[in-house]
Design a protein around this motif. Structure first.
Motif, PDB file in Angstrom:
ATOM      1  N   ASN A   1      -7.809  -0.943   1.243  1.00  0.00           N
ATOM      2  CA  ASN A   1      -7.407  -0.307  -0.060  1.00  0.00           C
ATOM      3  C   ASN A   1      -6.560  -1.531  -1.074  1.00  0.00           C
ATOM      4  O   ASN A   1      -6.855  -1.301  -2.229  1.00  0.00           O
ATOM      5  N   VAL A   2      -6.140  -2.445  -0.179  1.00  0.00           N
ATOM      6  CA  VAL A   2      -5.907  -4.000  -1.109  1.00  0.00           C
ATOM      7  C   VAL A   2      -7.007  -4.359  -1.557  1.00  0.00           C
ATOM      8  O   VAL A   2      -7.058  -4.848  -2.894  1.00  0.00           O
TER       9      VAL A   2
ATOM     10  N   THR B   1       0.721  -1.215   0.016  1.00  0.00           N
ATOM     11  CA  THR B   1      -0.054  -0.033   0.012  1.00  0.00           C
ATOM     12  C   THR B   1       0.771   1.274   0.125  1.00  0.00           C
ATOM     13  O   THR B   1       0.454   2.378   0.300  1.00  0.00           O
TER      14      THR B   1
ATOM     15  N   THR C   1       3.084   2.500   2.294  1.00  0.00           N
ATOM     16  CA  THR C   1       2.597   3.100   3.635  1.00  0.00           C
ATOM     17  C   THR C   1       4.200   3.049   4.188  1.00  0.00           C
ATOM     18  O   THR C   1       4.698   2.019   4.089  1.00  0.00           O
TER      19      THR C   1
ATOM     20  N   MET D   1      -5.594   0.037   5.460  1.00  0.00           N
ATOM     21  CA  MET D   1      -4.983  -0.192   4.565  1.00  0.00           C
ATOM     22  C   MET D   1      -5.323  -1.759   3.856  1.00  0.00           C
ATOM     23  O   MET D   1      -5.127  -1.811   2.750  1.00  0.00           O
TER      24      MET D   1
END
Length: 284
Positions: A175-176, A149, A151, A172
């Motif tokens: 988001n995947v 991600t 991050t 997170m």
């Protein structure tokens, strides 16, 4: 009829990881593991010396021969990938064997404790993301989730509030999920439980609109292969129709008991955990 999972990973003689862990766990859960080795090693790479026979060029022979046999799989499960060509080989394998009802579980082994494994180039990371987006379920640790991600791992480390930490990790994971997977199970989350003040190790399953945390007291010790054991239980659980939350709980119970025993016995990290005596926990 017995369910079958094609397991694409390396085989290490010592270290209780990769295919050694996957074969025993998946079989104990009543599912047939069909191993496709990406490399054969005398011992896992954490040992100071080891022999490695790269199987990249042999992976295609497995695909061809299994295709001749008319092999079919209920699931495909990938672990450590050592090169760009190995991922390209996996894409070919998926094109041949992934059918409408064949699930794909990807354990994106790329790093740990905020550090990326040395062989992970930008191109390899890009291909791993492509593989992850094709998956039904993904089992990254926190380092790998950060890589997937974009991050900064240090940002995650700075979060000390349990609720804030879990909220950020859940987002997170979502988001995947937006890129393809139906479930993301984030492993090895260290946090201080605000209710009882105990340091815990948790696994967070994120699916659809739900998020479920399974956490256990942190007993210390970091061992080879625990991620492989975890992902193997999730894969076999999917194959036999278990709820993913039940599989996570089972995996946590199983690995916790193995770690407790290994800490008590002073087992070296590279040797992996004493899990064999607990395999009976996994049978239905």
């Amino acid at each position: 009829m017995t369910k079958k999972i094609a397991v694409i990973n390396d085989l290490s003689g010592f270290g209780r990881c990769s295919l050694t862990a996957a074969i025993s766990v998946i079989a104990a859960m009543g599912v047939q593991p069909c191993p496709l080795p990406t490399a054969v090693l005398s011992a896992q790479t954490g040992y100071p010396s080891y022999f490695c026979d790269d199987y990249t060029d042999k992976m295609e022979y497995f695909r061809q021969e299994w295709e001749k046999m008319g092999a079919a799989f209920d699931g495909i499960y990938t672990g450590f990938v050592a090169s760009e060509q190995q991922i390209e080989n996996i894409f070919c394998f998926l094109a041949t064997f992934r059918k409408k009802k064949t699930f794909l579980l990807v354990d994106p082994v790329m790093g740990d404790n905020g550090k990326v494994y040395a062989m992970f180039t930008d191109r390899l990371l890009s291909l791993m993301r492509e593989l992850v987006y094709k998956a039904d379920a993904v089992t990254p640790n926190l380092t790998e989730l950060c890589l997937l991600t974009d991050t900064d791992y240090r940002m995650i480390q700075s979060l000390t509030d349990e609720k804030h930490l879990l909220t950020v990790i859940e987002q997170m994971a979502r988001n995947v999920i937006k890129k393809g997977p139906q479930a993301v199970v984030v492993t090895g989350i260290h946090f201080l439980d605000e209710k009882d003040g105990i340091q815990k190790m948790g696994n967070l399953a994120v699916t659809g609109k739900q998020a479920s945390l399974s956490a256990f007291p942190y007993v210390g010790g970091s061992y080879s292969g625990t991620g492989d054991l975890f992902a193997s239980i999730i894969a076999a659980g999917i194959a036999r129709g278990d709820k993913i939350t039940d599989s996570i709980q089972l995996a946590g119970d199983f690995i916790e008991r193995a770690i407790v025993d290994s800490v008590k016995e002073n087992i070296p990290r590279n040797d992996g955990v004493n899990y064999e005596q607990f395999l009976g926990m996994l049978t239905k």
